[in-house]
Design an enzyme around this catalytic site. Structure first.
Site, short mmCIF file in Angstrom:
data_model
loop_
_atom_site.label_atom_id
_atom_site.label_comp_id
_atom_site.label_asym_id
_atom_site.label_seq_id
_atom_site.Cartn_x
_atom_site.Cartn_y
_atom_site.Cartn_z
N ARG A 101 -20.05 12.51 13.61
CA ARG A 101 -20.73 12.09 12.38
C ARG A 101 -21.86 11.11 12.60
O ARG A 101 -22.88 11.17 11.90
CB ARG A 101 -19.69 11.46 11.46
N ALA B 118 -0.51 5.94 4.94
CA ALA B 118 0.08 5.06 5.96
C ALA B 118 1.29 4.33 5.41
O ALA B 118 2.34 4.26 6.06
CB ALA B 118 -0.97 4.06 6.45
N GLY B 119 1.18 3.79 4.20
CA GLY B 119 2.27 3.03 3.62
C GLY B 119 3.50 3.89 3.36
O GLY B 119 4.63 3.49 3.68
N GLY C 102 0.83 -1.20 0.00
CA GLY C 102 0.00 0.00 0.00
C GLY C 102 0.86 1.24 0.00
O GLY C 102 1.81 1.35 0.77
N ALA C 103 0.53 2.18 -0.90
CA ALA C 103 1.29 3.42 -1.02
C ALA C 103 0.40 4.63 -0.80
O ALA C 103 0.52 5.66 -1.45
CB ALA C 103 1.96 3.48 -2.39
N GLU D 188 -6.18 2.79 7.51
CA GLU D 188 -7.59 2.40 7.59
C GLU D 188 -7.76 0.88 7.64
O GLU D 188 -8.75 0.38 8.17
CB GLU D 188 -8.38 3.00 6.43
N LEU E 64 -18.25 13.00 -1.58
CA LEU E 64 -18.14 13.67 -0.29
C LEU E 64 -18.06 15.19 -0.40
O LEU E 64 -17.33 15.73 -1.22
CB LEU E 64 -16.89 13.17 0.44
N LEU F 140 -6.42 11.07 8.92
CA LEU F 140 -5.15 11.55 8.35
C LEU F 140 -4.10 11.57 9.47
O LEU F 140 -2.91 11.34 9.24
CB LEU F 140 -5.32 12.93 7.71
N GLN G 85 -18.54 3.91 9.36
CA GLN G 85 -18.99 5.30 9.49
C GLN G 85 -19.73 5.77 8.25
O GLN G 85 -19.24 5.60 7.13
CB GLN G 85 -17.78 6.21 9.71
N HIS H 63 -18.41 5.82 4.52
CA HIS H 63 -17.18 6.61 4.44
C HIS H 63 -15.95 5.92 5.00
O HIS H 63 -14.89 5.97 4.40
CB HIS H 63 -17.43 7.91 5.21
N PHE I 24 -13.88 21.13 13.55
CA PHE I 24 -14.39 19.90 12.96
C PHE I 24 -15.26 19.20 13.99
O PHE I 24 -15.11 19.43 15.20
CB PHE I 24 -13.23 18.98 12.54
N SER J 292 -16.79 17.71 2.33
CA SER J 292 -16.10 17.63 3.63
C SER J 292 -16.87 18.32 4.75
O SER J 292 -17.53 19.33 4.56
CB SER J 292 -14.72 18.29 3.50
N GLU J 293 -16.68 17.75 5.95
CA GLU J 293 -17.20 18.37 7.16
C GLU J 293 -16.62 19.78 7.35
O GLU J 293 -17.17 20.59 8.10
CB GLU J 293 -16.76 17.47 8.33
N ARG K 61 -15.34 7.30 14.32
CA ARG K 61 -14.14 8.13 14.20
C ARG K 61 -14.51 9.60 14.11
O ARG K 61 -15.47 9.96 13.42
CB ARG K 61 -13.37 7.73 12.93
N HIS L 89 -20.77 9.13 6.59
CA HIS L 89 -20.48 10.57 6.67
C HIS L 89 -21.76 11.32 6.33
O HIS L 89 -22.43 10.99 5.34
CB HIS L 89 -19.37 10.91 5.68
C1 LIG Z 1 -13.40 11.50 0.02
C2 LIG Z 1 -12.67 11.27 1.31
C3 LIG Z 1 -12.32 12.37 2.11
C4 LIG Z 1 -11.65 12.17 3.33
N1 LIG Z 1 -11.30 13.28 4.08
C5 LIG Z 1 -10.60 13.09 5.24
C6 LIG Z 1 -10.14 14.20 5.99
O1 LIG Z 1 -10.30 15.37 5.62
N2 LIG Z 1 -9.48 13.98 7.14
C7 LIG Z 1 -9.24 12.71 7.60
O2 LIG Z 1 -8.64 12.57 8.64
N3 LIG Z 1 -9.65 11.63 6.88
C8 LIG Z 1 -10.31 11.80 5.71
N4 LIG Z 1 -10.71 10.70 4.98
C9 LIG Z 1 -10.28 9.35 5.42
C10 LIG Z 1 -8.81 9.15 5.08
O3 LIG Z 1 -8.49 9.85 3.90
C11 LIG Z 1 -8.47 7.68 4.86
O4 LIG Z 1 -8.97 6.91 5.93
C12 LIG Z 1 -6.95 7.50 4.80
O5 LIG Z 1 -6.39 8.41 3.87
C13 LIG Z 1 -6.57 6.08 4.46
O6 LIG Z 1 -5.18 6.02 4.22
P1 LIG Z 1 -4.44 4.63 4.00
O7 LIG Z 1 -3.02 4.95 3.78
O8 LIG Z 1 -4.80 3.73 5.11
O9 LIG Z 1 -5.12 4.03 2.68
P2 LIG Z 1 -5.21 4.58 1.18
O10 LIG Z 1 -4.78 5.98 1.04
O11 LIG Z 1 -6.57 4.23 0.71
O12 LIG Z 1 -4.14 3.71 0.42
C14 LIG Z 1 -4.30 2.32 0.23
C15 LIG Z 1 -3.14 1.81 -0.59
O13 LIG Z 1 -3.18 0.39 -0.61
C16 LIG Z 1 -2.94 -0.07 -1.90
N5 LIG Z 1 -3.58 -1.39 -2.03
C17 LIG Z 1 -4.84 -1.75 -1.69
N6 LIG Z 1 -5.04 -3.06 -1.95
C18 LIG Z 1 -3.87 -3.53 -2.46
C19 LIG Z 1 -3.45 -4.80 -2.93
N7 LIG Z 1 -4.26 -5.85 -2.94
N8 LIG Z 1 -2.19 -4.91 -3.39
C20 LIG Z 1 -1.35 -3.84 -3.41
N9 LIG Z 1 -1.71 -2.62 -2.97
C21 LIG Z 1 -2.95 -2.47 -2.50
C22 LIG Z 1 -3.48 0.99 -2.82
O14 LIG Z 1 -2.81 0.96 -4.05
C23 LIG Z 1 -3.15 2.27 -2.03
O15 LIG Z 1 -1.85 2.70 -2.37
C24 LIG Z 1 -11.36 10.86 3.76
C25 LIG Z 1 -11.70 9.78 2.97
C26 LIG Z 1 -12.37 9.97 1.78
C27 LIG Z 1 -12.77 8.76 0.99
#
Ligand SMILES: Cc1cc2nc3c(=O)[nH]c(=O)nc-3n(C[C@H](O)[C@H](O)[C@H](O)COP(=O)(O)OP(=O)(O)OC[C@H]3O[C@@H](n4cnc5c(N)ncnc54)[C@H](O)[C@@H]3O)c2cc1C
Length: 610
Positions: A294, A16-17, A12-13, A391, A260, A408, A248, A361, A116, A262-263, A402, A250
């Site tokens: 929310r 978090a990744g 995952g990139a 996530e 979405l 973030l 959740q 959401h 928020f 945003s809040e 949440r 939203h």
């Molecule tokens: C529209 C929207 C608005 C949001 N706004 C906010 C905000 O303002 N503030 C806040 O705190 N949170 C917000 N959130 C929530 C927050 O953005 C996410 O929970 C968070 O960014 C998730 O980050 P992540 O690194 O865990 O996953 P992601 O950013 O989703 O990254 C997942 C990664 O895993 C990889 N992956 C998945 N499956 C595989 C696989 N099988 N093999 C290889 N790679 C894989 C993908 O390629 C991707 O790189 C929002 C979410 C959404 C949808």
């Protein structure tokens, strides 16, 4: 088939990744595998902000932030983890600032902060300005900043590689491993989208950072690719999933679409109104009104619609009113989301209120970890060399609901922690042997799917799944609606076994990968619904109309769901604590629900009022 060896492999990139990669790549050989090009990850869609008690614009401190997080999560939060997150938030924001993230600024040049939902001064007195932001593109800026820093640090990426299996030295789905005995993660199997080739990655440490699973629902803010892959892969290998019943919704998705808004729109002064023009949140949350958490706002909106006070020709949505804000203020603080209203609904937010309705959401549940990001295989034993962050993980800092801007934050704090721990572990650990044919299961699954003659279509099965989840497992749930969802999912699992893909080729076969992803969605929906059936109380994002009260006496526990072969004993892992006493049996497997205690430190559960 190609094989690779890395000290640390990050799957995952997203935020978090890549945050984890920045910690480990300088220290040990690190690879990041991502099914998407990194900057297309969903983190880039995040809008409103990332919170930290910087106290740049008004008095604040991390203890208030911890309290808000615990109360916002309806006391199912592990309080030690929430405290770590709130304390480390400040450095997490400053780290990003140092990496070059262009935050909005106050006139004095400090990082600006806005309000928020659920973030308050002094344990609920009034809303507080805690969220750091870059207009309504905060996630975009975080993702770009992290990616640029990864490039600067020469992190190795395998882009458009889909991880399809996790390899461990004991298959927990099939065998009992006694308490205290070690289980080690040894590698992953990936599929290269461009060539169709299989790659096996042997690793000393593996970090899952695969994001959420919002696509189990039809109306969702989540991207097409959020199919719960990491959760499903761990679960199929016998690892538990924690608190999956808590999803959740939203409050402000564009009505009918789920995209979405945003809040931050409410943080900047936006107001929700029903069809009669009433600011109805004054009735549900008299102190902080539209900035209640929310779960409460989403339920209040759905209730207004159910009681006939919705807006529009079918009275099936409510309105987000920004018309009292200065257009210049809207343009400066909320440019993207107001553009969404214009593009997708043809509404001009300067002068017209925007139709909104709750949208799926965020997954509060996921792969259980401790605060170092290590994955748990039950209530307390870890899987050595396996980590999860973001996530996909459940630490649990969000409990049953949440707070906005805490994700973030979560991905930065726990991404960093997981990266550090994994690198430190890999620096001293040895590579462990892989099984003889590590990719055999993946290859036969792909071949079977590719070679199946005409059958069910992926899009049809996926649509039916998303429809039943929207109809039966959304903001309001009952035992009856959830059982309907479960029986629909059972039928769809059968149909899935007949799914065939039209594209039989090797190169860029997205058709094939979507079929695989649908399998993940079905498994995640199934465990979500079973956990929801079992939790006969209402808490945070999980609202049971047939059990409308929170029941701390029986349910102040995290759910731990395990998939086991039918033949195994109900305590397949031997040490599931505090059973909920629920076993759901199907033909070839069963789902066993256990529990894990909630960690309480300084906050006694109270009734949640805002
Ligand atoms: C529209 C929207 C608005 C949001 N706004 C906010 C905000 O303002 N503030 C806040 O705190 N949170 C917000 N959130 C929530 C927050 O953005 C996410 O929970 C968070 O960014 C998730 O980050 P992540 O690194 O865990 O996953 P992601 O950013 O989703 O990254 C997942 C990664 O895993 C990889 N992956 C998945 N499956 C595989 C696989 N099988 N093999 C290889 N790679 C894989 C993908 O390629 C991707 O790189 C929002 C979410 C959404 C949808």
């Amino acid at each position: 088939m190609q094989t690779h060896q890395y000290d640390v492999v990050i799957v995952g990139a997203g935020g978090a990744g890549m945050r984890a990669a920045l910690e480990s790549s300088g220290k040990v050989r690190t690879a990041v595998i991502s099914k998407l090009y990194p900057t297309r990850s969903h983190t880039g869609a995040a809008q409103g902000g990332m919170c930290a008690a910087l106290a740049n614009v008004e008095e604040d401190n991390w203890e208030w932030h911890t309290f808000d997080t615990v109360k916002g999560g309806d006391y199912l939060v592990d309080q030690d983890a929430a405290e770590i997150m709130a304390k480390e938030a400040i450095d997490a924001v400053l780290d990003l600032e140092r990496m070059g993230l262009p935050f909005n600024r106050t006139p004095e040049g400090k990082i600006d902060q806005r309000r928020f939902g659920g973030h308050t001064r002094n344990h609920g007195e009034a809303a507080v300005r805690r969220s750091c932001y870059a207009a309504d593109r905060t996630g975009h800026m975080i993702l770009q900043t992290l990616y640029q820093n990864c490039v600067k640090q020469d992190v190795e990426f395998f882009n458009e590689f889909y991880v399809l299996d996790l390899i461990t030295d004991h298959d927990l789905a099939a065998e009992d491993v006694p308490d205290g005995e070690t289980v080690n993660a040894t590698g992953v199997v990936a599929y290269d989208l461009a060539t169709g080739e299989i790659h096996v990655f042997q690793a000393k440490a593996i970090i899952f950072a695969t994001g959420g699973a919002g696509k189990i629902f039809k109306t969702t803010s989540n991207a097409h690719t959020l199919t719960g892959d990491g959760m499903a892969l761990a679960y199929r290998r016998g690892l538990p999933l924690e608190d999956m019943e808590f999803f959740q919704f939203h409050p402000t998705g564009l009505a009918g679409l789920g995209i979405l808004l945003s809040e931050a729109a409410r943080g900047e002064g936006g107001i929700l109104r029903n069809g009669e023009g009433e600011r109805f949140m004054e009735r549900y949350a008299p102190t902080i009104k539209d900035l209640a958490p929310r779960d409460i706002v989403a339920r209040s909106m759905a209730n207004e619609v159910r009681e006939g006070r919705g807006a529009g020709p079918d009275k099936d949505y409510v309105l987000l009113d920004l018309t009292h804000l200065e257009p210049a203020h809207i343009d400066a603080k909320l440019p993207d989301i107001t553009e969404f209203a214009r593009t997708y609904l043809g509404i001009e937010p300067y002068t017209e209120p925007v139709p909104v309705y709750p949208t799926a959401h965020y997954a509060m549940g996921g792969i259980p970890t401790n605060v170092g990001g290590e994955v748990l295989r039950d209530g307390h034993n870890v899987v050595r060399g396996l980590y999860a962050a973001g996530e996909v993980a459940c630490v649990s800092v969000h409990g049953s609901n949440r707070l906005g801007t805490n994700s973030l934050l979560d991905i930065n704090v726990f991404g960093k922690r997981a990266g550090r721990q994994a690198a430190a572990y890999a620096a001293t650990a040895e590579y462990r042997e892989l099984p003889e044919n590590p990719a055999a299961a993946v290859i036969s699954q792909l071949d079977e799917m590719r070679n199946r003659p005409d059958g069910e279509r992926v899009a049809d099965v996926r649509k039916a799944l998303q429809e039943t989840m929207d109809a039966n497992a959304q903001v309001f749930r009952t035992g009856e609606s959830l059982n309907q969802a479960l029986s629909d999912i059972r039928t769809l699992q059968d149909r899935y076994r007949k799914v065939s893909v039209q594209d039989k080729g090797r190169l860029f076969n997205t058709d094939l990968l979507e079929a695989i992803e649908l399998g993940f969605l079905l498994d995640i929906a199934e465990v979500t619904v079973i956990a929801a059936i079992n939790r006969k109380e209402s808490r945070g994002g999980h609202y049971r109309e047939d059990f409308p009260d929170r029941d701390d006496a029986n349910y102040m526990l995290h759910t731990m769901a395990y998939r086991r072969p039918t033949a195994a004993g109900d305590t397949a892992d031997g040490h599931v604590e505090g059973y909920f006493d629920h076993v759901e049996e199907f033909d070839s497997y069963k789902i066993v629900l256990g529990s894990k205690p909630v960690t309480q430190t300084r906050y006694e559960p109270m009734e949640r009022k805002y």
